[in-house]
Design an enzyme around this catalytic site. Structure first.
Site, PDB file in Angstrom:
ATOM      1  CB  CYS A   1      -8.265  -9.808  20.621  1.00 38.69           C
ATOM      2  SG  CYS A   1      -9.305  -8.895  21.759  1.00 38.69           S
TER       3      CYS A   1
ATOM      4  CD  GLN B   1     -13.439 -12.839  15.962  1.00 36.94           C
ATOM      5  OE1 GLN B   1     -12.588 -12.021  15.599  1.00 36.94           O
ATOM      6  NE2 GLN B   1     -13.484 -13.323  17.190  1.00 36.94           N
TER       7      GLN B   1
ATOM      8  CB  CYS C   1      -7.832  -0.356   2.378  1.00 41.54           C
ATOM      9  SG  CYS C   1      -7.128  -1.200   3.789  1.00 41.54           S
TER      10      CYS C   1
ATOM     11  CB  CYS D   1      -0.847  -0.042   1.265  1.00 43.84           C
ATOM     12  SG  CYS D   1      -1.843   1.386   1.486  1.00 43.84           S
TER      13      CYS D   1
ATOM     14  CB  CYS E   1      -2.573   4.288   6.732  1.00 42.03           C
ATOM     15  SG  CYS E   1      -3.976   3.357   7.318  1.00 42.03           S
TER      16      CYS E   1
ATOM     17  CE1 TYR F   1     -16.354 -10.133  28.687  1.00 41.98           C
ATOM     18  CE2 TYR F   1     -15.842 -12.412  29.274  1.00 41.98           C
ATOM     19  CZ  TYR F   1     -15.882 -11.072  29.598  1.00 41.98           C
ATOM     20  OH  TYR F   1     -15.433 -10.662  30.832  1.00 41.98           O
TER      21      TYR F   1
ATOM     22  CG  ASP G   1     -13.742 -14.365  21.967  1.00 43.30           C
ATOM     23  OD1 ASP G   1     -12.712 -13.675  22.070  1.00 43.30           O
ATOM     24  OD2 ASP G   1     -14.313 -14.576  20.877  1.00 43.30           O
TER      25      ASP G   1
ATOM     26  CB  CYS H   1      -0.844  -1.815   7.961  1.00 46.61           C
ATOM     27  SG  CYS H   1      -2.215  -2.629   7.146  1.00 46.61           S
TER      28      CYS H   1
ATOM     29  CD  GLU I   1     -22.014  -9.466  23.325  1.00 45.54           C
ATOM     30  OE1 GLU I   1     -20.989 -10.161  23.248  1.00 45.54           O
ATOM     31  OE2 GLU I   1     -22.017  -8.227  23.263  1.00 45.54           O
TER      32      GLU I   1
HETATM   33  N1  SAH Z   1     -17.195 -14.640  20.819  1.00 44.84           N
HETATM   34  C1  SAH Z   1     -17.665 -13.651  19.898  1.00 44.84           C
HETATM   35  C2  SAH Z   1     -17.428 -12.211  20.346  1.00 44.84           C
HETATM   36  C3  SAH Z   1     -16.043 -11.884  20.844  1.00 44.84           C
HETATM   37  S1  SAH Z   1     -15.667 -10.168  20.960  1.00 44.84           S
HETATM   38  C4  SAH Z   1     -17.077 -13.886  18.528  1.00 44.84           C
HETATM   39  O1  SAH Z   1     -16.078 -14.570  18.376  1.00 44.84           O
HETATM   40  O2  SAH Z   1     -17.647 -13.370  17.558  1.00 44.84           O
HETATM   41  C5  SAH Z   1     -16.046  -9.747  22.580  1.00 44.84           C
HETATM   42  C6  SAH Z   1     -17.508  -9.572  22.844  1.00 44.84           C
HETATM   43  O3  SAH Z   1     -17.651  -9.237  24.222  1.00 44.84           O
HETATM   44  C7  SAH Z   1     -18.204  -8.469  22.078  1.00 44.84           C
HETATM   45  O4  SAH Z   1     -19.350  -9.000  21.464  1.00 44.84           O
HETATM   46  C8  SAH Z   1     -18.583  -7.435  23.158  1.00 44.84           C
HETATM   47  O5  SAH Z   1     -19.801  -6.779  22.884  1.00 44.84           O
HETATM   48  C9  SAH Z   1     -18.714  -8.317  24.370  1.00 44.84           C
HETATM   49  N2  SAH Z   1     -18.538  -7.702  25.700  1.00 44.84           N
HETATM   50  C10 SAH Z   1     -17.772  -6.644  26.043  1.00 44.84           C
HETATM   51  N3  SAH Z   1     -17.806  -6.466  27.376  1.00 44.84           N
HETATM   52  C11 SAH Z   1     -18.599  -7.429  27.891  1.00 44.84           C
HETATM   53  C12 SAH Z   1     -19.007  -7.784  29.218  1.00 44.84           C
HETATM   54  N4  SAH Z   1     -18.587  -7.093  30.265  1.00 44.84           N
HETATM   55  N5  SAH Z   1     -19.819  -8.840  29.362  1.00 44.84           N
HETATM   56  C13 SAH Z   1     -20.251  -9.558  28.309  1.00 44.84           C
HETATM   57  N6  SAH Z   1     -19.889  -9.271  27.035  1.00 44.84           N
HETATM   58  C14 SAH Z   1     -19.075  -8.227  26.824  1.00 44.84           C
END
Ligand code: SAH
Length: 503
Positions: A459, A331, A166, A77, A83, A360, A432, A86, A381
């Site tokens: 992450c 994702q 991009c 790029c 930017c 999550y 997650d 990246c 969630e």
């Molecule tokens: N497992 C899912 C989402 C992961 S991202 C996937 O792989 O697609 C993290 C997620 O946590 C998001 O959807 C976000 O909205 C949620 N989140 C953030 N803080 C939170 C909390 N305190 N309790 C529950 N969920 C939460």
């Protein structure tokens, strides 16, 4: 007597880059003093200009590459340096992967106190590390001449680098961005000005179903409506996406089995290896407005108004079909996501009778992946729209063994546990969280639920290491670790871990 300074602001020096920092910046030393140099690659000899000094370290700007590292490559790029998206495009992809693997190992060792030599598996890299993103958020503004522009924020600033092509975004985006700018120019629709809060269009948000070809466009606006919205819809519907086909060599081909979709109208194609690919033409399926009238850096407001089509798009990961709303997390790299979830499923090693809690859970992505093999999956969630999507997604896939709860995981799970008088149990818990990791209150309750296995998807390796340390001090053993590159050319890395209950 004043301390002798190794270097001062504006000094020009030649240094060797001997390491890379957590955000991919090069690290060099001069008489033991550390200098961070953005855009320098480990192994480079570079001329730098010192821009800021602190007591123990400083920052310098890359001026000239005196001798390039063997890992240095020409960025694809042409705005890669300006930017903020990246950070590693000038480093070979192979080296990026090695660096990410090491970054995860270092965090687990330094922060978590783990010895990961024997438990860390090789990082899952991307086969084609360009044009992989299915989601984009482009800021809209003006250049110095007053022309309407869209592109990316320069690193750590809010000035827009005009760019609609991009290297990591799906090429469908450039077609959409052009159409939205045309609509704005032709109808005198102003861009938002964050300095004085005037103007209207703040961001253009796009999402693409890489398998279904469904496209979502959402304009984030500083107001309740946009003028001539029928003109915007007309413009978007007349976009021609023929040149940006999914099977184009630059894009990632997505292999899917066809069993789940026997009645679909997908055009069927076979790739070079003879694998079946499903290709559906790109099509605008959802156009909406997101209302954000606050003077804030947060991109999205809470309210969504659909002005064309559905309030969602649909896509597949593996055999599971997902419905995705503009406000829900999904994702951004569908090809790597499939690898990540398959690893999570492998780590969970379900036999069919298990109760799983997926914390999550977003729109139920991991939940539904696991529900294929478990007796029951409960998801938690915080975003209510995502939970609505999760419920619909379970139905779409004919799954009746799931239950979803909206709320903060650190509130919902302890409350459910208390209501059950300590009887709430799980065989497997998947976690997650966003970058900040888990609240200790949640981890405490997870431990009380005594799952045989915990699968932690993260992450952020630093908060992952912190949370794993807590779990390891409270009866769990870290068994397996595998990093996955979801975000090629950026410093981010995803990791999946398996912990098991100590006997
Ligand atoms: N497992 C899912 C989402 C992961 S991202 C996937 O792989 O697609 C993290 C997620 O946590 C998001 O959807 C976000 O909205 C949620 N989140 C953030 N803080 C939170 C909390 N305190 N309790 C529950 N969920 C939460």
């Amino acid at each position: 007597m004043s301390e002798e300074r190794v270097c001062e602001k504006n000094d020009e020096l030649i240094i060797d880059i001997i390491d890379m920092g957590t955000e991919g910046e090069g690290i060099g030393r001069i008489d033991g003093y550390t200098l961070f140099v953005k855009d320098a690659v480990i192994g480079d000899r570079v001329k730098v200009k010192v821009i800021k000094t602190k007591k123990r370290f400083g920052y310098a700007r890359l001026m000239e590459i005196v001798k390039p590292s063997k890992w240095r490559v020409e960025p694809v790029c042409n705005v890669a340096r300006q930017c903020g998206g990246c950070q590693l495009q000038h480093c070979s992809y192979e080296k990026q992967l090695a660096w990410k693997q090491q970054k995860v190992a270092d965090c687990l060792e330094r922060i978590g106190g783990f010895d990961v030599k024997d438990i860390m598996e090789p990082i899952m890299g991307m086969d084609k590390p360009y044009h992989y993103r299915n989601k984009a958020q482009f800021p809209v503004g003006y250049d110095k001449e007053g022309n309407l522009v869209t592109g990316f924020y320069a690193g750590r600033t809010h000035s827009i680098i005009p760019s609609i092509d991009c290297a990591i975004q799906h090429p469908v985006n450039s077609v959409i961005l052009k159409a939205v700018l045309e609509y704005m120019n032709e109808n005198n629709v102003p861009a938002y000005n964050e300095k004085d809060g005037s103007g209207l269009v703040r961001h253009i948000l796009t999402r693409i179903g890489m398998v279904t070809g469904e496209i979502m466009v959402c304009l984030v606006i500083n107001g309740k409506n946009i003028p001539h919205k029928e003109k915007l819809i007309e413009k978007l519907l007349s976009c021609n996406f023929d040149d940006v086909c999914i099977l184009n060599d630059v894009c990632t081909p997505y292999n899917v089995s066809t069993t789940h979709d026997a009645n679909s109208t997908h055009d069927k194609n076979v790739d070079k290896k003879g694998e079946m690919l499903i290709q559906k033409p790109f099509q605008i399926k959802s156009v909406s407005l997101n209302i954000n009238t606050k003077n804030t850096n947060v991109i999205l407001g809470e309210k969504i108004k659909t002005i064309y089509g559905n309030p969602y798009i649909e896509d597949y990961i593996g055999d599971i079909r997902y419905r995705i709303s503009p406000l829900s997390f999904y994702q951004v790299n569908p090809v790597q996501t499939k690898k990540l979830y398959e690893t999570a499923l492998e780590y969970a090693d379900l036999k069919g009778g298990e109760v799983v809690w997926d914390l999550y859970c977003g729109i139920g992505t991991i939940s539904l992946f696991l529900a294929q093999k478990a007796a029951k999956v409960c998801g938690v969630e915080i975003v209510p729209q995502a939970i609505e999507d999760a419920k619909v997604n379970a139905k779409l896939n004919g799954m009746t063994n799931t239950e979803f709860f909206a709320g903060a995981a650190e509130d919902v799970v302890p409350e459910k546990y208390a209501e059950s008088n300590g009887k709430l149990k799980a065989d497997v818990v998947t976690i997650d969280p966003p970058r900040k990791g888990c609240d200790e209150k949640l981890l405490q309750t997870v431990i009380k639920m005594q799952p045989e296995k915990i699968v932690y998807v993260s992450c952020d390796p630093a908060t992952l290491a912190r949370d794993l340390k807590y779990l390891a001090e409270n009866g769990y053993k870290l068994e397996r670790v595998r990093a996955c590159d979801m975000f090629g050319h950026s410093f981010h890395v995803e990791t999946v871990c398996l912990l098991s209950k100590k006997p």
